[in-house]
Write a protein that holds these residues in place. Sequence first.
Motif, PDB file in Angstrom:
ATOM      1  N   SER A  43      68.462  15.251  44.605  1.00 31.37           N
ATOM      2  CA  SER A  43      69.098  15.779  45.810  1.00 31.37           C
ATOM      3  C   SER A  43      68.265  15.389  47.021  1.00 31.37           C
ATOM      4  CB  SER A  43      69.285  17.294  45.732  1.00 31.37           C
ATOM      5  OG  SER A  43      68.056  17.950  45.847  1.00 31.37           O
ATOM      6  N   VAL A  44      68.883  15.475  48.182  1.00 32.27           N
ATOM      7  CA  VAL A  44      68.245  15.100  49.434  1.00 32.27           C
ATOM      8  C   VAL A  44      68.137  16.350  50.287  1.00 32.27           C
ATOM      9  CG1 VAL A  44      68.358  13.573  51.444  1.00 32.27           C
ATOM     10  CG2 VAL A  44      69.371  12.840  49.261  1.00 32.27           C
ATOM     11  N   GLU A  64      76.815  14.290  51.692  1.00 38.94           N
ATOM     12  CA  GLU A  64      77.668  15.019  50.732  1.00 38.94           C
ATOM     13  C   GLU A  64      79.059  14.385  50.665  1.00 38.94           C
ATOM     14  OE1 GLU A  64      77.654  18.873  49.552  1.00 38.94           O
ATOM     15  OE2 GLU A  64      75.603  18.389  48.977  1.00 38.94           O
ATOM     16  N   GLY A  67      79.188  11.847  48.273  1.00 35.73           N
ATOM     17  CA  GLY A  67      78.973  12.263  46.889  1.00 35.73           C
ATOM     18  C   GLY A  67      77.540  12.552  46.517  1.00 35.73           C
ATOM     19  N   MET A  68      76.629  12.504  47.492  1.00 34.06           N
ATOM     20  CA  MET A  68      75.228  12.814  47.206  1.00 34.06           C
ATOM     21  C   MET A  68      74.935  14.261  47.554  1.00 34.06           C
ATOM     22  SD  MET A  68      73.410   9.308  48.482  1.00 34.06           S
ATOM     23  CE  MET A  68      74.837   8.644  49.336  1.00 34.06           C
ATOM     24  N   ARG A  69      74.098  14.910  46.780  1.00 31.83           N
ATOM     25  CA  ARG A  69      73.766  16.308  46.991  1.00 31.83           C
ATOM     26  C   ARG A  69      72.749  16.387  48.111  1.00 31.83           C
ATOM     27  NH1 ARG A  69      72.727  20.783  47.276  1.00 31.83           N
ATOM     28  NH2 ARG A  69      72.628  22.442  45.744  1.00 31.83           N
ATOM     29  N   ALA A  70      73.098  17.065  49.222  1.00 38.58           N
ATOM     30  CA  ALA A  70      72.214  17.116  50.386  1.00 38.58           C
ATOM     31  C   ALA A  70      72.374  18.442  51.112  1.00 38.58           C
ATOM     32  CB  ALA A  70      72.532  15.974  51.347  1.00 38.58           C
TER      33      ALA A  70
ATOM     34  N   ARG B  45      74.941  27.266  44.826  1.00 41.50           N
ATOM     35  CA  ARG B  45      75.519  27.036  46.161  1.00 41.50           C
ATOM     36  C   ARG B  45      76.308  28.287  46.540  1.00 41.50           C
ATOM     37  NH1 ARG B  45      76.514  20.892  47.680  1.00 41.50           N
ATOM     38  NH2 ARG B  45      75.265  21.721  49.396  1.00 41.50           N
ATOM     39  N   ARG B  69      66.762  26.642  43.111  1.00 43.65           N
ATOM     40  CA  ARG B  69      67.326  25.764  44.134  1.00 43.65           C
ATOM     41  C   ARG B  69      68.638  26.369  44.625  1.00 43.65           C
ATOM     42  NH1 ARG B  69      68.913  22.665  47.207  1.00 43.65           N
ATOM     43  NH2 ARG B  69      68.782  20.405  47.280  1.00 43.65           N
ATOM     44  N   PRO B  82      84.607  19.347  51.261  1.00 47.35           N
ATOM     45  CA  PRO B  82      84.042  20.317  50.315  1.00 47.35           C
ATOM     46  C   PRO B  82      82.664  19.884  49.832  1.00 47.35           C
ATOM     47  CG  PRO B  82      85.719  18.984  49.243  1.00 47.35           C
ATOM     48  CD  PRO B  82      85.728  18.587  50.683  1.00 47.35           C
ATOM     49  N   VAL B  84      79.425  18.943  47.414  1.00 50.83           N
ATOM     50  CA  VAL B  84      79.224  18.275  46.134  1.00 50.83           C
ATOM     51  C   VAL B  84      78.886  19.325  45.089  1.00 50.83           C
ATOM     52  CG1 VAL B  84      77.739  16.679  44.863  1.00 50.83           C
ATOM     53  CG2 VAL B  84      78.453  16.121  47.207  1.00 50.83           C
ATOM     54  N   ARG B  86      78.353  20.020  40.796  1.00 52.36           N
ATOM     55  CA  ARG B  86      78.261  19.500  39.436  1.00 52.36           C
ATOM     56  C   ARG B  86      78.430  20.674  38.483  1.00 52.36           C
ATOM     57  NH1 ARG B  86      73.343  16.074  42.009  1.00 52.36           N
ATOM     58  NH2 ARG B  86      74.675  14.457  42.912  1.00 52.36           N
TER      59      ARG B  86
END
Lengths: 315, 315
Positions: A43-44, A64, A67-70, B45, B69, B82, B84, B86
């Motif tokens: 994640s970022v 995001e 598609g990247m977790r940030a 989240r 986290r 929306p 990200v 998982r």
Amino acid sequence: HEMLLGAGFARDLAETPAVLGRTLDTNAEALGAARLLVAGAASVRLLGIGSSRHAAGIGAAALELAGMRADVPPAPGSAVPPPVLRSADVVVVVSQSGETPALVAAALRARDLGCRIISVTNSRGRLAALADVRLDSSAGPERVVAASKSVSSSVLLLRGLAGDVDALPLVTAVEQLLGADTSRLVAGAHPGHVVAGGLGAEWVAAEAALKLAETGGRLVTGEPLVEHLHGPVAVPVTTLALVEPDDPNAAGLAGDVARIGSDPSYELVLARLTDPACAAVLALVAGQVAALAWARRGGVDADAARGLSKVTRTA
Amino acid sequence: HEMLLGAGFARDLAETPAVLGRTLDTNAEALGAARLLVAGAASVRLLGIGSSRHAAGIGAAALELAGMRADVPPAPGSAVPPPVLRSADVVVVVSQSGETPALVAAALRARDLGCRIISVTNSRGRLAALADVRLDSSAGPERVVAASKSVSSSVLLLRGLAGDVDALPLVTAVEQLLGADTSRLVAGAHPGHVVAGGLGAEWVAAEAALKLAETGGRLVTGEPLVEHLHGPVAVPVTTLALVEPDDPNAAGLAGDVARIGSDPSYELVLARLTDPACAAVLALVAGQVAALAWARRGGVDADAARGLSKVTRTA
């Protein structure tokens, strides 16, 4: 005479198209390296304070969207619990000066925990020195304390982290915005509230509100359109809405004016841009344009530093 | 007569100690199940809008302090990208009504992506029905639109997700706060800005500012102490500071008053609590107490709904 007020801020604004036009090219190599880092990250986490944190928030939204977790942890400082970091995380540190002590401390901690660091600064300072990859907002010195062009180019660089982007439509739209007549925008009461839609809306609204406060010396709040419609501020105040042509929530705004009995609001409808992060940059610049126009309308010097300082006092 | 103004808000506030005293016990079983979920999650989240999003933000800070986290994505709504998600993530949805359409849509999407859902609501609505684990803020109906006791108990429940907590010191401190004389607090000008320190400071400040706006009908901004010291709002405005006795940043505040030429500010120094999340709840209640006191001081009815509605219009 009126146009002499805020001359420094106006010059910073006028340089924005040129800055946005060159930033991606001058950082091409570093952006390639940075993209590899974020693509491989668990994640970022993006760190910043003030306008740089607003830029980081829009950058997180852009990552995001790709598609990247940030996300953006709380603004760092003494007595603020530091974020949870794992060695597979990448930390992006955004700072105009590159020297803010609390950000340097946070970056050093992240490095000690095994994270790779990407810096986004407007000068070669301590943050750039300790980063694995250095991005340079290439904005030149900001003439006044209220940062503008460096914030816009930082967001464009952060968008570049998420993948290829064509800056040309943004540059053209910003040029048109800077050349537009603002007399209608400043015809009524000073806005006390800013709402924004689109990508990173909460950060765009917060930054526009901050710019109006910093340059005009008035209290201004900001929030995203969806929060505003959820529970509009119970204060009869003129609202400046920064909206995109197709935003489905914008239609609800006119009713608010009647319902809360406020002065007529201003809707600044922005050019249609395909890239949502570029649209956010355009909205940021619109907030800066509005801030300068309102300062001049009130006979206030947007360049005055008032209580503000470029030297941070937080640790 | 003055004490009749905001009688409903005052009754909601007066019930806060009892609510905080029972919330953890009445949710003991669900909290056990929820803790197992978050302990096994890749990340947590937390979603909310308005006061519930502020509660979620403090909850995220409490989870991170415990080494998990956690973060708060943008307030959900149509045209908002929306987050990200998982399948190993847990999504916590906070909503007083449990019915906000945008949150229901976000929770359904999260469930479709394989995430486990924890709801924190003050009524059995659609969010509770679709959650894997239901936490109930057990606050009873809020008498006025400006939510208070349910926000406080939601934060305590979110703190409970992070591990065992003793609510008793918090209950005692809230009782003392509610019984305290507020005449010194409202002696000067109405605060236009709130700053807060400690865990979740940005969310505490935002919630206190919102409460002052909702109950008093005035424009109020809010930010954490570290942001305020980085670039204090360039507006000569009276500031209400919600600080803890040992906050190292609080010492910088007095200088600001002189520097930006504002009216004297108010520093509300809170009781010393060992648990940082409980300290954040106490600061939230302090903001509510200040909001009621200022509304009464101005002859304004804190119970008046003005433009606000409990029925959300966002989708």
